[in-house]
Write an enzyme that holds these catalytic residues in place. Structure first.
Site, PDB file in Angstrom:
ATOM      1  N   LYS A  22      39.952  30.740  -0.846  1.00 19.19           N
ATOM      2  CA  LYS A  22      38.572  30.979  -0.947  1.00 19.19           C
ATOM      3  C   LYS A  22      38.374  32.690  -1.063  1.00 19.19           C
ATOM      4  O   LYS A  22      37.856  33.127  -2.085  1.00 19.19           O
ATOM      5  CB  LYS A  22      37.823  30.811   0.505  1.00 19.19           C
ATOM      6  CG  LYS A  22      36.716  31.496   0.666  1.00 19.19           C
ATOM      7  CD  LYS A  22      35.903  31.186   2.077  1.00 19.19           C
ATOM      8  CE  LYS A  22      36.534  32.056   3.180  1.00 19.19           C
ATOM      9  NZ  LYS A  22      35.711  33.180   3.308  1.00 19.19           N
ATOM     10  N   ASN A  23      39.254  33.337  -0.411  1.00 15.47           N
ATOM     11  CA  ASN A  23      39.396  34.842  -0.584  1.00 15.47           C
ATOM     12  C   ASN A  23      39.892  35.594  -1.682  1.00 15.47           C
ATOM     13  O   ASN A  23      39.935  36.561  -2.031  1.00 15.47           O
ATOM     14  CB  ASN A  23      39.646  35.578   0.773  1.00 15.47           C
ATOM     15  CG  ASN A  23      39.004  35.046   1.893  1.00 15.47           C
ATOM     16  OD1 ASN A  23      37.627  34.521   1.604  1.00 15.47           O
ATOM     17  ND2 ASN A  23      39.419  35.139   3.143  1.00 15.47           N
ATOM     18  N   CYS A 116      27.416  40.294  10.893  1.00 13.05           N
ATOM     19  CA  CYS A 116      27.683  38.720  11.013  1.00 13.05           C
ATOM     20  C   CYS A 116      28.115  38.607  12.271  1.00 13.05           C
ATOM     21  O   CYS A 116      28.548  39.218  13.184  1.00 13.05           O
ATOM     22  CB  CYS A 116      28.492  38.367   9.850  1.00 13.05           C
ATOM     23  SG  CYS A 116      30.258  38.517   9.965  1.00 13.05           S
ATOM     24  N   ARG A 121      30.431  44.853  10.359  1.00 13.76           N
ATOM     25  CA  ARG A 121      31.114  44.633   8.905  1.00 13.76           C
ATOM     26  C   ARG A 121      30.322  45.576   8.057  1.00 13.76           C
ATOM     27  O   ARG A 121      29.620  45.274   6.981  1.00 13.76           O
ATOM     28  CB  ARG A 121      31.117  43.368   8.592  1.00 13.76           C
ATOM     29  CG  ARG A 121      32.146  42.503   9.492  1.00 13.76           C
ATOM     30  CD  ARG A 121      32.154  41.089   9.134  1.00 13.76           C
ATOM     31  NE  ARG A 121      32.947  40.820   7.721  1.00 13.76           N
ATOM     32  CZ  ARG A 121      33.053  39.821   7.217  1.00 13.76           C
ATOM     33  NH1 ARG A 121      32.724  38.567   7.773  1.00 13.76           N
ATOM     34  NH2 ARG A 121      34.089  39.957   6.073  1.00 13.76           N
ATOM     35  N   ASP A 304      42.405  36.449  10.530  1.00  8.29           N
ATOM     36  CA  ASP A 304      41.726  34.879  10.010  1.00  8.29           C
ATOM     37  C   ASP A 304      42.549  33.713  10.791  1.00  8.29           C
ATOM     38  O   ASP A 304      42.248  32.515  10.705  1.00  8.29           O
ATOM     39  CB  ASP A 304      41.475  34.934   8.691  1.00  8.29           C
ATOM     40  CG  ASP A 304      40.669  35.669   8.124  1.00  8.29           C
ATOM     41  OD1 ASP A 304      40.668  35.866   6.706  1.00  8.29           O
ATOM     42  OD2 ASP A 304      39.853  36.338   8.672  1.00  8.29           O
ATOM     43  N   ARG A 396      32.113  26.437   5.046  1.00 16.75           N
ATOM     44  CA  ARG A 396      32.208  27.757   4.324  1.00 16.75           C
ATOM     45  C   ARG A 396      33.658  27.761   3.603  1.00 16.75           C
ATOM     46  O   ARG A 396      33.800  28.419   2.511  1.00 16.75           O
ATOM     47  CB  ARG A 396      31.889  28.874   5.076  1.00 16.75           C
ATOM     48  CG  ARG A 396      30.297  28.866   5.351  1.00 16.75           C
ATOM     49  CD  ARG A 396      29.857  30.288   5.924  1.00 16.75           C
ATOM     50  NE  ARG A 396      30.347  31.159   4.867  1.00 16.75           N
ATOM     51  CZ  ARG A 396      30.089  32.743   5.251  1.00 16.75           C
ATOM     52  NH1 ARG A 396      29.084  32.874   6.359  1.00 16.75           N
ATOM     53  NH2 ARG A 396      30.249  33.516   4.447  1.00 16.75           N
TER      54      ARG A 396
HETATM   55  C1  EPZ Z   1      38.107  39.995   4.241  1.00 14.14           C
HETATM   56  O1  EPZ Z   1      36.931  40.727   4.610  1.00 14.14           O
HETATM   57  C2  EPZ Z   1      37.873  38.442   4.185  1.00 14.14           C
HETATM   58  N1  EPZ Z   1      36.669  37.922   3.453  1.00 14.14           N
HETATM   59  C3  EPZ Z   1      37.674  38.302   5.610  1.00 14.14           C
HETATM   60  O2  EPZ Z   1      37.826  36.727   5.617  1.00 14.14           O
HETATM   61  C4  EPZ Z   1      39.039  38.818   6.734  1.00 14.14           C
HETATM   62  O3  EPZ Z   1      38.804  38.643   7.983  1.00 14.14           O
HETATM   63  C5  EPZ Z   1      39.037  40.369   6.269  1.00 14.14           C
HETATM   64  O4  EPZ Z   1      39.070  40.730   4.836  1.00 14.14           O
HETATM   65  C6  EPZ Z   1      40.292  41.124   6.799  1.00 14.14           C
HETATM   66  O5  EPZ Z   1      41.298  40.602   6.156  1.00 14.14           O
HETATM   67  C7  EPZ Z   1      37.227  37.807   2.065  1.00 14.14           C
HETATM   68  O6  EPZ Z   1      38.056  38.162   1.449  1.00 14.14           O
HETATM   69  C8  EPZ Z   1      35.818  37.256   1.442  1.00 14.14           C
HETATM   70  P1  EPZ Z   1      37.530  44.345   5.485  1.00 14.14           P
HETATM   71  P2  EPZ Z   1      36.407  42.117   4.272  1.00 14.14           P
HETATM   72  O7  EPZ Z   1      36.739  45.117   4.706  1.00 14.14           O
HETATM   73  O8  EPZ Z   1      36.667  42.361   3.355  1.00 14.14           O
HETATM   74  C9  EPZ Z   1      35.821  47.520   8.625  1.00 14.14           C
HETATM   75  C10 EPZ Z   1      37.385  34.765   6.591  1.00 14.14           C
HETATM   76  O9  EPZ Z   1      37.418  34.235   7.495  1.00 14.14           O
HETATM   77  N2  EPZ Z   1      35.279  47.997   7.213  1.00 14.14           N
HETATM   78  O10 EPZ Z   1      39.145  44.447   5.363  1.00 14.14           O
HETATM   79  O11 EPZ Z   1      34.864  42.033   4.748  1.00 14.14           O
HETATM   80  C11 EPZ Z   1      35.333  45.912   8.867  1.00 14.14           C
HETATM   81  O12 EPZ Z   1      34.171  46.246   9.676  1.00 14.14           O
HETATM   82  C12 EPZ Z   1      36.905  35.938   6.137  1.00 14.14           C
HETATM   83  O13 EPZ Z   1      37.652  34.193   5.508  1.00 14.14           O
HETATM   84  C13 EPZ Z   1      34.429  49.337   7.593  1.00 14.14           C
HETATM   85  O14 EPZ Z   1      34.479  49.919   8.745  1.00 14.14           O
HETATM   86  O15 EPZ Z   1      37.227  42.894   5.545  1.00 14.14           O
HETATM   87  C14 EPZ Z   1      36.322  45.387   9.623  1.00 14.14           C
HETATM   88  O16 EPZ Z   1      36.261  45.741  10.824  1.00 14.14           O
HETATM   89  C15 EPZ Z   1      36.322  36.568   7.489  1.00 14.14           C
HETATM   90  N3  EPZ Z   1      33.967  49.897   6.417  1.00 14.14           N
HETATM   91  C16 EPZ Z   1      37.834  45.837   9.154  1.00 14.14           C
HETATM   92  O17 EPZ Z   1      37.219  46.984   8.462  1.00 14.14           O
HETATM   93  C17 EPZ Z   1      34.086  49.236   5.150  1.00 14.14           C
HETATM   94  O18 EPZ Z   1      33.559  49.740   4.150  1.00 14.14           O
HETATM   95  C18 EPZ Z   1      38.288  45.033   8.009  1.00 14.14           C
HETATM   96  O19 EPZ Z   1      37.249  44.613   7.027  1.00 14.14           O
HETATM   97  C19 EPZ Z   1      34.712  47.879   4.859  1.00 14.14           C
HETATM   98  C20 EPZ Z   1      35.383  47.447   6.213  1.00 14.14           C
END
Ligand code: EPZ
Length: 417
Positions: A22-23, A116, A121, A304, A396
């Site tokens: 998915k990701n 969420c 996020r 995850d 999802r």
């Molecule tokens: C991706 O989300 C995945 N989703 C998530 O999978 C996964 O948990 C996550 O990466 C971490 O591995 C998809 O790929 C569609 P991040 P993403 O930006 O990109 C903070 C699932 O279960 N952050 O690496 O949103 C954020 O709040 C889903 O399949 C900021 O602060 O994750 C979080 O605490 C859930 N500012 C951390 O970084 C930003 O601009 C990691 O977020 C961006 C992120």
């Protein structure tokens, strides 16, 4: 509304095929917006999030045909640069249209995703990076308005290795003029696949999979043709299904290099992991040993997989600690596991899981995607019947999970609430 019913206690055996990731499929679908023409992506998983992404692409003016696991996307006639709130709020990954639309059209208007279940996020790092490339960013009425005559390469250092931020910036920088360097970039396998896909479209990208990615901007890109990599989180979920039921499952499509942190922890619990030609065989131990985990960015233990691993620790014969360092609220599955008899205490970002008398079936409620998987896994090991409601969360990110588990011998089915 539908629910999933499980009569637990059956050791699972047989083999299961992992679907496309998915990701990885989501950023690949949005990468097609970087160019006109017809792109083709195969091994696309049948998931609610994919349907939402297809809806968004159509909303922007793309023609999308989804037949089985093959998706054809014609992005010749994009008429809109706006990703509306009603779509973004159902799937935050919609923010990944920001980079491609801005790079190709010089303009993008994307609803802020909002928080969420698992955390706030924010996307501040995405926006900071786009500004470094010369974009003007305005926030109004819950929307991000980004404009740029021409993006130009820059050196961007992420405060933390954001997966989505790395993806958005890699896509935007592909069409910027000059070189972009992404420092402290995310290193997930999905980033590596996106970089390979962009390269096959004509982008010039080096270093994906490491913390420093170099992107040399090009004038234009060709349409994409690629096959989505297997879903390492779905694979990990089935690997835990074998461990939690004391079963023996060949997980076809599981790739050990993408699962090293999980594999080493599963071995510590007493499970046996045997690499085979096209997957990993997992043989559960008669008794599950307690193991401490601490989630972190790739290649660390994946956030995850935290909820699923906690279900396994709930049946372990000792005390374990589980620390969640990536998201601020990713313990929603704890109170549902407690209702099934698990002995778990939360102390800040750490959950302490102790030996419980017995994990028994109960009616439980899914709260987010991976929490749903955790409850299914606990139900597989529990005495008597577990009913998991609100399984739209599950749909999802897992393709027909109850059918795949039933084919492994589980007593599991889906029915109306
Ligand atoms: C991706 O989300 C995945 N989703 C998530 O999978 C996964 O948990 C996550 O990466 C971490 O591995 C998809 O790929 C569609 P991040 P993403 O930006 O990109 C903070 C699932 O279960 N952050 O690496 O949103 C954020 O709040 C889903 O399949 C900021 O602060 O994750 C979080 O605490 C859930 N500012 C951390 O970084 C930003 O601009 C990691 O977020 C961006 C992120």
């Amino acid at each position: 509304m539908e629910k999933i019913v499980i009569k637990g206690g059956v050791p699972l055996s047989g083999e299961v095929q992992v679907s496309g990731a998915k990701n990885s499929a989501l950023p690949l679908l949005f990468a097609t917006l970087l160019t006109g023409g017809v792109s083709e992506i195969s091994n696309v998983p049948a998931l609610r999030d994919i349907n939402t992404a297809v809806k968004l692409l159509r909303e922007l003016g793309a023609e999308v045909a989804l037949e089985g696991d093959c998706c054809q996307i014609n992005t010749e006639k994009i008429q809109s640069i706006e990703a509306p709130y009603e779509l973004v709020k159902t799937m935050r990954a919609s923010v990944l249209v920001l980079g491609p639309l801005l790079a190709r059209f010089g303009h993008a208007r994307v609803s802020l995703p909002g928080g969420c279940a698992i955390g706030a996020r924010p996307i501040n790092l995405h926006l900071k990076g786009l500004e470094a490339l010369g974009a003007k960013i305005k926030l109004d009425h819950g929307y991000v308005e980004a404009t740029a005559d021409k993006l130009r390469g820059a050196k961007i250092s992420f405060d933390l290795p954001t997966v989505g931020g790395t993806e958005n910036l890699m896509m935007a920088a592909s069409l910027a003029s000059g070189e972009t360097v992404l420092e402290n970039a995310a290193r997930e396998p999905e980033i590596v696949q996106l970089a390979a896909a962009l390269t096959s479209m004509g982008a010039k990208i080096e270093g994906a999979g490491t913390a420093v990615i170099h992107i040399q901007g090009v004038e234009s890109l060709k349409p994409l043709a690629c096959r989505v990599i297997p879903d390492r989180i779905e694979a990990g979920t089935f690997m835990i299904a074998a461990a939690i039921t004391g079963g023996n499952i060949l997980v076809r499509g599981a790739i050990s290099e993408d699962q090293e942190a999980l594999i080493s922890k599963l071995i510590e619990t007493g499970a046996e992991i045997v690499p085979e030609a096209d997957g990993l065989r997992v043989i559960g131990a008669p008794k599950v040993a307690p193991v401490n985990i601490r989630t972190s960015v790739f290649p660390g233990f994946p956030t995850d997989m935290q909820a699923q691993f906690m279900a396994l620790m709930a049946v372990a014969d000792g005390t374990s600690s589980i620390s969640e360092t990536v998201f601020e609220n990713r313990f929603m599955h704890v109170c549902e596991l407690q209702r099934m008899g698990a002995d778990i205490q939360i102390d800040g970002h750490t959950a302490i899981v102790r030996v419980s008398r017995q994990i028994t079936g109960a009616p439980v409620m899914a709260t987010d995607l991976r929490a749903s998987a955790s409850l299914i896994l606990a139900g597989l090991a529990a005495e008597n019947t577990t009913e998991v409601s609100r399984i739209y969360h599950l749909d999802r990110g897992y393709e027909k999970i109850e059918k795949k588990l039933a084919a492994l011998g589980a007593n599991i089915w889906r029915e109306q609430e």
